[in-house]
Design a protein around this motif. Structure first.
Motif, PDB file in Angstrom:
ATOM      1  N   ARG A   1      -4.903 -17.945  -7.902  1.00 47.88           N
ATOM      2  CA  ARG A   1      -4.139 -17.724  -6.679  1.00 47.88           C
ATOM      3  C   ARG A   1      -5.014 -17.779  -5.432  1.00 47.88           C
ATOM      4  N   ARG A   2      -6.332 -17.970  -5.639  1.00 47.43           N
ATOM      5  CA  ARG A   2      -7.278 -17.889  -4.525  1.00 47.43           C
ATOM      6  C   ARG A   2      -7.109 -16.579  -3.778  1.00 47.43           C
ATOM      7  N   PHE A   3      -7.058 -15.516  -4.562  1.00 52.26           N
ATOM      8  CA  PHE A   3      -6.760 -14.193  -4.023  1.00 52.26           C
ATOM      9  C   PHE A   3      -7.883 -13.230  -4.374  1.00 52.26           C
ATOM     10  N   GLU A   4      -8.279 -12.417  -3.403  1.00 56.82           N
ATOM     11  CA  GLU A   4      -9.226 -11.339  -3.655  1.00 56.82           C
ATOM     12  C   GLU A   4      -8.972 -10.211  -2.669  1.00 56.82           C
ATOM     13  N   ARG A   5      -9.360  -9.014  -3.067  1.00 56.93           N
ATOM     14  CA  ARG A   5      -9.162  -7.871  -2.172  1.00 56.93           C
ATOM     15  C   ARG A   5     -10.062  -6.715  -2.579  1.00 56.93           C
ATOM     16  N   PHE A   6     -10.413  -5.922  -1.563  1.00 54.39           N
ATOM     17  CA  PHE A   6     -11.080  -4.642  -1.743  1.00 54.39           C
ATOM     18  C   PHE A   6     -10.062  -3.554  -1.415  1.00 54.39           C
ATOM     19  N   GLY A   7     -10.148  -2.460  -2.116  1.00 62.03           N
ATOM     20  CA  GLY A   7      -9.204  -1.397  -1.806  1.00 62.03           C
ATOM     21  C   GLY A   7      -9.479  -0.154  -2.623  1.00 62.03           C
ATOM     22  N   ARG A   8      -8.542   0.776  -2.524  1.00 66.24           N
ATOM     23  CA  ARG A   8      -8.594   2.002  -3.311  1.00 66.24           C
ATOM     24  C   ARG A   8      -7.408   1.993  -4.263  1.00 66.24           C
ATOM     25  N   MET A   9      -7.671   2.407  -5.496  1.00 69.66           N
ATOM     26  CA  MET A   9      -6.629   2.366  -6.509  1.00 69.66           C
ATOM     27  C   MET A   9      -6.443   3.733  -7.148  1.00 69.66           C
ATOM     28  N   SER A  10      -5.183   4.086  -7.354  1.00 72.64           N
ATOM     29  CA  SER A  10      -4.819   5.269  -8.127  1.00 72.64           C
ATOM     30  C   SER A  10      -4.149   4.776  -9.406  1.00 72.64           C
ATOM     31  N   TYR A  11      -4.625   5.283 -10.533  1.00 71.27           N
ATOM     32  CA  TYR A  11      -4.183   4.806 -11.842  1.00 71.27           C
ATOM     33  C   TYR A  11      -3.616   5.974 -12.642  1.00 71.27           C
ATOM     34  N   ASP A  12      -2.376   5.836 -13.081  1.00 73.77           N
ATOM     35  CA  ASP A  12      -1.700   6.894 -13.834  1.00 73.77           C
ATOM     36  C   ASP A  12      -1.070   6.280 -15.077  1.00 73.77           C
ATOM     37  N   ALA A  13      -1.811   6.336 -16.195  1.00 68.99           N
ATOM     38  CA  ALA A  13      -1.306   5.740 -17.434  1.00 68.99           C
ATOM     39  C   ALA A  13      -0.186   6.563 -18.040  1.00 68.99           C
ATOM     40  N   ASN A  14      -0.171   7.860 -17.797  1.00 66.23           N
ATOM     41  CA  ASN A  14       0.884   8.711 -18.362  1.00 66.23           C
ATOM     42  C   ASN A  14       2.265   8.279 -17.879  1.00 66.23           C
ATOM     43  N   ASN A  15       2.334   7.885 -16.605  1.00 71.30           N
ATOM     44  CA  ASN A  15       3.607   7.473 -16.023  1.00 71.30           C
ATOM     45  C   ASN A  15       3.676   5.964 -15.761  1.00 71.30           C
ATOM     46  N   GLN A  16       2.687   5.229 -16.262  1.00 73.87           N
ATOM     47  CA  GLN A  16       2.660   3.773 -16.167  1.00 73.87           C
ATOM     48  C   GLN A  16       2.841   3.285 -14.718  1.00 73.87           C
ATOM     49  N   ARG A  17       1.908   3.664 -13.864  1.00 78.70           N
ATOM     50  CA  ARG A  17       2.026   3.280 -12.456  1.00 78.70           C
ATOM     51  C   ARG A  17       0.650   3.108 -11.811  1.00 78.70           C
ATOM     52  N   PHE A  18       0.619   2.238 -10.818  1.00 77.55           N
ATOM     53  CA  PHE A  18      -0.558   1.974 -10.004  1.00 77.55           C
ATOM     54  C   PHE A  18      -0.183   2.147  -8.533  1.00 77.55           C
ATOM     55  N   ALA A  19      -1.169   2.507  -7.728  1.00 73.51           N
ATOM     56  CA  ALA A  19      -1.048   2.439  -6.274  1.00 73.51           C
ATOM     57  C   ALA A  19      -2.353   1.851  -5.754  1.00 73.51           C
ATOM     58  N   ILE A  20      -2.261   0.710  -5.079  1.00 74.27           N
ATOM     59  CA  ILE A  20      -3.446   0.011  -4.582  1.00 74.27           C
ATOM     60  C   ILE A  20      -3.312  -0.149  -3.067  1.00 74.27           C
ATOM     61  N   ARG A  21      -4.292   0.357  -2.340  1.00 73.26           N
ATOM     62  CA  ARG A  21      -4.273   0.311  -0.877  1.00 73.26           C
ATOM     63  C   ARG A  21      -5.473  -0.506  -0.406  1.00 73.26           C
ATOM     64  N   GLU A  22      -5.204  -1.666   0.150  1.00 70.75           N
ATOM     65  CA  GLU A  22      -6.293  -2.512   0.641  1.00 70.75           C
ATOM     66  C   GLU A  22      -7.028  -1.826   1.787  1.00 70.75           C
ATOM     67  N   GLU A  23      -8.340  -1.985   1.797  1.00 74.34           N
ATOM     68  CA  GLU A  23      -9.137  -1.467   2.901  1.00 74.34           C
ATOM     69  C   GLU A  23      -9.132  -2.484   4.038  1.00 74.34           C
ATOM     70  N   ILE A  24      -8.684  -2.058   5.187  1.00 74.52           N
ATOM     71  CA  ILE A  24      -8.614  -2.950   6.342  1.00 74.52           C
ATOM     72  C   ILE A  24     -10.023  -3.229   6.848  1.00 74.52           C
ATOM     73  N   ILE A  25     -10.364  -4.498   6.971  1.00 74.83           N
ATOM     74  CA  ILE A  25     -11.679  -4.910   7.452  1.00 74.83           C
ATOM     75  C   ILE A  25     -11.594  -5.162   8.952  1.00 74.83           C
ATOM     76  N   GLN A  26     -12.393  -4.431   9.689  1.00 75.94           N
ATOM     77  CA  GLN A  26     -12.370  -4.566  11.142  1.00 75.94           C
ATOM     78  C   GLN A  26     -12.738  -5.991  11.562  1.00 75.94           C
ATOM     79  N   GLY A  27     -11.964  -6.535  12.492  1.00 78.64           N
ATOM     80  CA  GLY A  27     -12.212  -7.886  12.969  1.00 78.64           C
ATOM     81  C   GLY A  27     -11.414  -8.934  12.235  1.00 78.64           C
ATOM     82  N   GLU A  28     -10.863  -8.599  11.066  1.00 83.89           N
ATOM     83  CA  GLU A  28     -10.040  -9.547  10.312  1.00 83.89           C
ATOM     84  C   GLU A  28      -8.637  -9.604  10.916  1.00 83.89           C
ATOM     85  N   THR A  29      -8.108 -10.804  11.007  1.00 82.08           N
ATOM     86  CA  THR A  29      -6.767 -10.964  11.574  1.00 82.08           C
ATOM     87  C   THR A  29      -5.692 -11.099  10.511  1.00 82.08           C
ATOM     88  N   ARG A  30      -6.086 -11.254   9.253  1.00 84.63           N
ATOM     89  CA  ARG A  30      -5.077 -11.394   8.208  1.00 84.63           C
ATOM     90  C   ARG A  30      -4.384 -10.057   7.976  1.00 84.63           C
TER      91      ARG A  30
END
Length: 237
Positions: free
Chosen positions: A86-115
């Motif tokens: 997909r030509r995709f990459e990202r840095f971020g913070r992830m919360s992983y909960d296997a008991n409830n089968q869920r993820f939360a991923i929050r990309e870290e905003i890079i200063q100066g990036e316009t995307r």
């Protein structure tokens, strides 16, 4: 040195040294046993000495085959993700909960990036995903097609050995990790987990539907500090 002592000393040395089949040492004939890194010596020892050698070989062999470890079921950490197809990459913070089968991923905003930067909430038990624009807070709700994938070592995993991340030449300069991999009904995986605690370090997965996905984890802490990260904003529902 007495003959028995010489025999014990010789066998102890070669038990720790892999040899090729059919190597002769003096008048003794050595060959590999069914156990890895274990050599049986054929001379004229007593029966009790033979049994002792075989016991040492068996213990050494079983000690060298690690068993799949149990990873933490809930943790948080930083993430680097790459998906070449997909030509995709990202840095971020992830919360992983296997008991409830869920993820939360929050990309870290890079200063100066316009995307645009996003937050993803993946609720596999409900087969629902949410993508929130980190700048505008606009939200998109969609259906999850892929089942939840545990970031752990399956019971039928194949061990690829142990390696040091960093260097073992400097005290405190490395972490010993176990390498595991194998096949599942949905695709092939490989990864590394710490030898102490079974904390995930890397996780790679490839399947016909997802392509290749690679995750690297940093700064992992056990538990979920804020369960609200799995709750979508009010404008998403």
């Amino acid at each position: 040195m007495k003959p028995a002592q010489r025999f014990a000393h010789t066998c102890t040395f070669f038990l720790l040294t892999p040899l090729r089949t059919g190597v002769r040492v003096g008048s003794s004939f050595w060959r590999k046993s069914p156990f890895p890194r274990c050599i049986i010596c054929f001379v004229t020892p007593t029966v009790s000495m033979k049994l002792l050698i075989l016991a040492i070989c068996a213990v050494g062999a079983f000690a060298q085959v690690p068993s799949p470890c149990v990873s933490p079921l809930a943790w948080e950490g930083r993430l680097f993700e790459i998906e070449p197809n997909r030509r995709f990459e990202r840095f971020g913070r992830m919360s992983y909960d296997a008991n409830n089968q869920r993820f939360a991923i929050r990309e870290e905003i890079i200063q100066g990036e316009t995307r645009e930067f996003y937050e993803d909430i993946l609720l596999h038990r409900e087969s629902i995903g949410y993508r929130i624009n980190a700048r505008t807070r606009a939200c998109t709700k969609y259906t999850l097609r892929e089942p939840f994938r545990t970031i752990g070592v399956p019971l039928n995993a194949t061990s690829y050995g142990q390696v040091y991340v960093g260097t073992s030449s400097v005290p405190g300069g490395s972490v010993l990790v176990n390498l595991w991999g194998g096949d599942t009904e949905r695709g092939r995986y490989s990864g590394s987990w710490t030898s102490v605690g079974c904390v995930p370090v890397t996780d790679s997965y490839v399947s016909p539907t997802t392509g290749y996905i690679h995750w690297t984890f940093y700064d992992v802490t056990l538990g979920i500090s804020d369960p609200n990260v799995f709750i979508p904003p009010s404008n998403c529902v």
